[in-house]
Design an enzyme around this catalytic site. Structure first.
Site, mmCIF file in Angstrom:
data_model
loop_
_atom_site.group_PDB
_atom_site.id
_atom_site.type_symbol
_atom_site.label_atom_id
_atom_site.label_comp_id
_atom_site.label_asym_id
_atom_site.label_seq_id
_atom_site.Cartn_x
_atom_site.Cartn_y
_atom_site.Cartn_z
ATOM 1 N N GLU A 113 -5.160 -3.724 -2.009
ATOM 2 C CA GLU A 113 -6.598 -3.426 -1.959
ATOM 3 C C GLU A 113 -6.873 -2.121 -1.213
ATOM 4 O OE1 GLU A 113 -4.869 -5.755 -0.536
ATOM 5 O OE2 GLU A 113 -5.821 -6.676 1.213
ATOM 6 N N SER B 111 5.022 -7.144 3.232
ATOM 7 C CA SER B 111 5.597 -7.522 4.519
ATOM 8 C C SER B 111 6.364 -8.847 4.396
ATOM 9 C CB SER B 111 4.462 -7.686 5.539
ATOM 10 O OG SER B 111 3.607 -8.733 5.115
ATOM 11 N N PHE C 257 0.800 -1.231 0.000
ATOM 12 C CA PHE C 257 0.000 0.000 0.000
ATOM 13 C C PHE C 257 0.830 1.277 0.000
ATOM 14 C CE2 PHE C 257 0.868 -0.254 4.589
ATOM 15 C CZ PHE C 257 1.130 1.076 4.872
ATOM 16 N N CYS D 175 9.846 1.185 3.514
ATOM 17 C CA CYS D 175 10.761 0.117 3.912
ATOM 18 C C CYS D 175 12.176 0.646 4.058
ATOM 19 C CB CYS D 175 10.707 -1.017 2.902
ATOM 20 S SG CYS D 175 11.244 -0.470 1.283
ATOM 21 N N LYS E 238 -1.306 -6.871 -9.317
ATOM 22 C CA LYS E 238 -2.275 -6.941 -8.217
ATOM 23 C C LYS E 238 -1.903 -5.823 -7.230
ATOM 24 C CE LYS E 238 -3.295 -8.162 -4.417
ATOM 25 N NZ LYS E 238 -3.772 -7.211 -3.364
HETATM 26 P P1 NAD Z 1 1.256 -6.735 3.039
HETATM 27 O O1 NAD Z 1 2.255 -7.835 3.071
HETATM 28 O O2 NAD Z 1 0.193 -6.712 4.063
HETATM 29 O O3 NAD Z 1 0.496 -6.714 1.624
HETATM 30 C C1 NAD Z 1 1.217 -6.771 0.419
HETATM 31 C C2 NAD Z 1 0.372 -7.473 -0.627
HETATM 32 O O4 NAD Z 1 0.094 -8.806 -0.199
HETATM 33 C C3 NAD Z 1 -0.980 -6.792 -0.845
HETATM 34 O O5 NAD Z 1 -1.224 -6.728 -2.229
HETATM 35 C C4 NAD Z 1 -1.960 -7.696 -0.106
HETATM 36 O O6 NAD Z 1 -3.214 -7.749 -0.730
HETATM 37 C C5 NAD Z 1 -1.308 -9.063 -0.163
HETATM 38 N N1 NAD Z 1 -1.565 -9.890 1.027
HETATM 39 C C6 NAD Z 1 -1.771 -9.458 2.309
HETATM 40 N N2 NAD Z 1 -1.931 -10.512 3.136
HETATM 41 C C7 NAD Z 1 -1.805 -11.624 2.381
HETATM 42 C C8 NAD Z 1 -1.851 -13.023 2.661
HETATM 43 N N3 NAD Z 1 -2.047 -13.487 3.884
HETATM 44 N N4 NAD Z 1 -1.665 -13.888 1.636
HETATM 45 C C9 NAD Z 1 -1.461 -13.441 0.388
HETATM 46 N N5 NAD Z 1 -1.414 -12.128 0.068
HETATM 47 C C10 NAD Z 1 -1.573 -11.227 1.044
HETATM 48 O O7 NAD Z 1 2.092 -5.364 3.028
HETATM 49 P P2 NAD Z 1 1.531 -3.876 3.116
HETATM 50 O O8 NAD Z 1 1.012 -3.640 4.487
HETATM 51 O O9 NAD Z 1 0.676 -3.581 1.954
HETATM 52 O O10 NAD Z 1 2.880 -3.049 2.897
HETATM 53 C C11 NAD Z 1 3.758 -2.726 3.937
HETATM 54 C C12 NAD Z 1 4.889 -3.716 4.008
HETATM 55 O O11 NAD Z 1 5.580 -3.748 2.773
HETATM 56 C C13 NAD Z 1 5.933 -3.322 5.039
HETATM 57 O O12 NAD Z 1 6.352 -4.484 5.703
HETATM 58 C C14 NAD Z 1 7.057 -2.741 4.202
HETATM 59 O O13 NAD Z 1 8.344 -2.796 4.783
HETATM 60 C C15 NAD Z 1 6.973 -3.598 2.989
HETATM 61 N N6 NAD Z 1 7.600 -2.977 1.846
HETATM 62 C C16 NAD Z 1 8.813 -3.465 1.470
HETATM 63 C C17 NAD Z 1 9.489 -2.888 0.416
HETATM 64 C C18 NAD Z 1 10.846 -3.396 0.012
HETATM 65 O O14 NAD Z 1 11.359 -2.915 -0.966
HETATM 66 N N7 NAD Z 1 11.436 -4.337 0.716
HETATM 67 C C19 NAD Z 1 8.909 -1.814 -0.268
HETATM 68 C C20 NAD Z 1 7.651 -1.359 0.126
HETATM 69 C C21 NAD Z 1 7.002 -1.958 1.196
#
Ligand code: NAD
Length: 490
Positions: free
Chosen positions: A182, A232, A155, A287, A179
């Site tokens: 959401e 994450s 997000f 991140c 994708k």
């Molecule tokens: P998230 O992991 O909750 O969601 C990421 C994606 O995964 C979304 O599209 C979501 O719909 C999907 N998702 C969520 N739960 C899921 C599940 N149980 N099974 C399958 N798919 C699922 O992450 P977020 O809250 O959207 O973003 C923040 C996180 O992203 C932080 O941990 C941040 O550090 C990380 N991030 C990392 C980088 C990097 O370059 N390493 C860059 C940006 C964000």
């Protein structure tokens, strides 16, 4: 029939160049973190919706891959101009759906423009190689697209993260399924419209909206050849394991806990303002945000100045909102817990309410001192505008705290000593290092990607080291002269 009062129309999928309704009949509200207002509602797609998107991508993939890269890249020259032309509108969308400040939203689109510029240089970078390996016998390498590739987004950067993958993957000849998160699905739809305007053929880019169900379907779909993921660590692991078990190549970027090591010889004003900006930019929801500061020896003047800088950061003015009410509550729980365990809250951002935006989700800048390595604010990703300060006597102790963390996205050192900086560059266990830089994001063509539990898979998500992920290398050996010398290898 239920009447919805949302600012934008319902957010559907995008398949074969057209808005396409999901068959699931399951929706989620899209809420602006700025004030809690309803922006839209978004379809939660299912496996049948994905089938349509994959079919569309498969049809487009062959024609697209058959075009020479110098032709494919023209779309991205035009797209870059469209990003520039529409920057105000794109930034406003990011502001509304993500809640960061307008300045940060603009900077995000500017980074998308830089990423697109890199993609425009790809024809110069993938010529392949040719060598006469024996008289009349040549070996050559050429890059081929992988096929249909998927990209799953978080997000926190609704405009930039799609542009980490789309320009490179598509210029290199792949067709895509994306994708978006959401929580922030609006920016991606607008980017798809701009790509169409730039001349991208229908079907090369498809969007499926949704949550866990659609992510799992992507990992399982036999028509998808590669999956990239940003989000994450918990979900990155699930996606990496599931996509790999289905024999797809996968690159999954996860969360972070970035350490800033501050030495007593560091420039006070510059260090304090860098640390404050790093912990609070994008409300700490990036991140690359500084999350832990390791103060080595006597650095009290820097801590005092950091608190002064933090107090100048005003929620709703130069500090954006956090993404949801749950995120606000989670961040505040971390601060409560640290306080209970004996840490000192020097600047306290809890219970922040912005006047006129009482429905928004705000946490003020928070500086926590006296943190010990076993506290959860020292170990876990908080993803809010919070910095946890730990103290050590030596640089080696500071490095061992940094090394002890399971993540490995970024680490920085603040010092005037070249030798100390080099020690951190060599010994920090992270993929992106800053020296007197609070947010050490590599600019293109340098690649973005961490180590350890911040990234699963080989290569990086942007820049030169992403090329291997989006292509397959073919090695061809040729002999055209019948009289060419015969030897062991011909
Ligand atoms: P998230 O992991 O909750 O969601 C990421 C994606 O995964 C979304 O599209 C979501 O719909 C999907 N998702 C969520 N739960 C899921 C599940 N149980 N099974 C399958 N798919 C699922 O992450 P977020 O809250 O959207 O973003 C923040 C996180 O992203 C932080 O941990 C941040 O550090 C990380 N991030 C990392 C980088 C990097 O370059 N390493 C860059 C940006 C964000």
């Amino acid at each position: 029939m239920e009447t919805l009062t949302t600012k934008y129309a319902e957010t559907h999928n995008y398949v074969n160049g057209q808005k396409t309704e999901s068959t699931s009949n399951r929706f989620m509200d899209v809420v602006s973190p700025l004030d809690g207002s309803m922006l839209s509602r978004v379809a939660m797609s299912n496996a049948a919706d994905l089938d349509k998107a994959v079919l569309s991508a498969q049809k487009a993939a062959k024609l697209w891959a058959n075009k020479p890269i110098k032709e494919r890249v023209q779309v991205f020259f035009r797209y870059k101009t469209l990003l520039e032309k529409n920057i105000d509108e794109l930034a406003k969308l990011v502001l509304e759906e993500n809640g960061k400040t307008l300045g940060e939203a603009r900077a995000e689109v500017e980074k998308s423009i830089e990423l697109t510029e890199f993609a425009c240089s790809l024809p110069q970078l993938i010529q392949g190689e040719l060598l006469e390996v024996s008289k009349g016998v040549e070996c050559r390498t050429e890059y081929y697209p992988v096929g249909v590739v998927a990209s799953i987004m978080p997000f926190n950067f609704p405009n930039m993260v799609p542009n980490w993958t789309i320009p490179n993957a598509i210029t290199l000849g792949n067709a895509m399924i994306v994708k978006p998160s959401e929580l922030v699905p609006l920016s991606m739809i607008r980017l798809a419209e701009l790509l169409k305007e730039a001349g991208l053929p229908d079907g090369v880019l498809n969007i499926v909206n949704g949550d866990r169900e659609i992510v799992e379907a992507i990992c399982d779909h036999p028509g998808i050849d590669a999956v990239s993921f940003v989000g994450s660590t918990k979900v990155a692991k699930l996606v990496y394991i599931r996509a790999s078990a289905n024999l797809k190549r996968c690159l999954a970027l996860g969360g972070a806990k970035n350490h800033l090591i501050v030495l007593p010889d560091a420039n006070v004003a510059m260090t304090a303002s860098n640390v404050a900006a790093s912990m609070s930019g994008c409300a700490g929801q990036r991140c690359m945000a500084a999350s832990a500061m390791v103060a080595v020896g006597k650095v009290q003047p820097i801590i005092d100045r950091l608190c002064d800088e933090a107090r100048k950061i005003i929620p709703g003015e130069n500090l954006g909102a956090v993404i949801t009410l749950q995120a606000k509550q989670r961040i505040e729980r971390y601060i409560d817990e640290a306080e209970k365990m004996g840490a000192k809250i020097l600047v306290d951002g809890r219970n922040t309410i912005v006047k006129g935006k009482e429905g928004g989700f705000y946490v003020g800048p928070t500086v926590i001192d006296g943190v010990t390595p076993e506290m959860s604010v020292a170990k876990e990703e908080i993803f809010g505008p919070v910095i946890s300060i730990m103290h050590t006597e030596t640089l080696d102790e500071a490095l061992s705290i940094e090394n002890g963390n399971p993540y490995g996205n970024a680490a920085s050192v603040f010092t005037q000593s070249g030798g100390a900086a080099r020690r951190v560059m060599d010994n920090a266990s992270a993929g992106m290092i800053g020296v007197n830089i609070g947010v050490p994001v590599p600019r293109e063509p340098f690649s973005f990607g961490g180590w350890n539990e911040s990234k699963f898979g080989v290569g990086d998500i942007t820049g030169k080291s992403s090329i291997g992920f989006w292509t397959k290398l073919k090695k061809t050996t040729t002999k055209w002269e019948a009289e060419a010398q015969i030897n062991w290898m011909s």
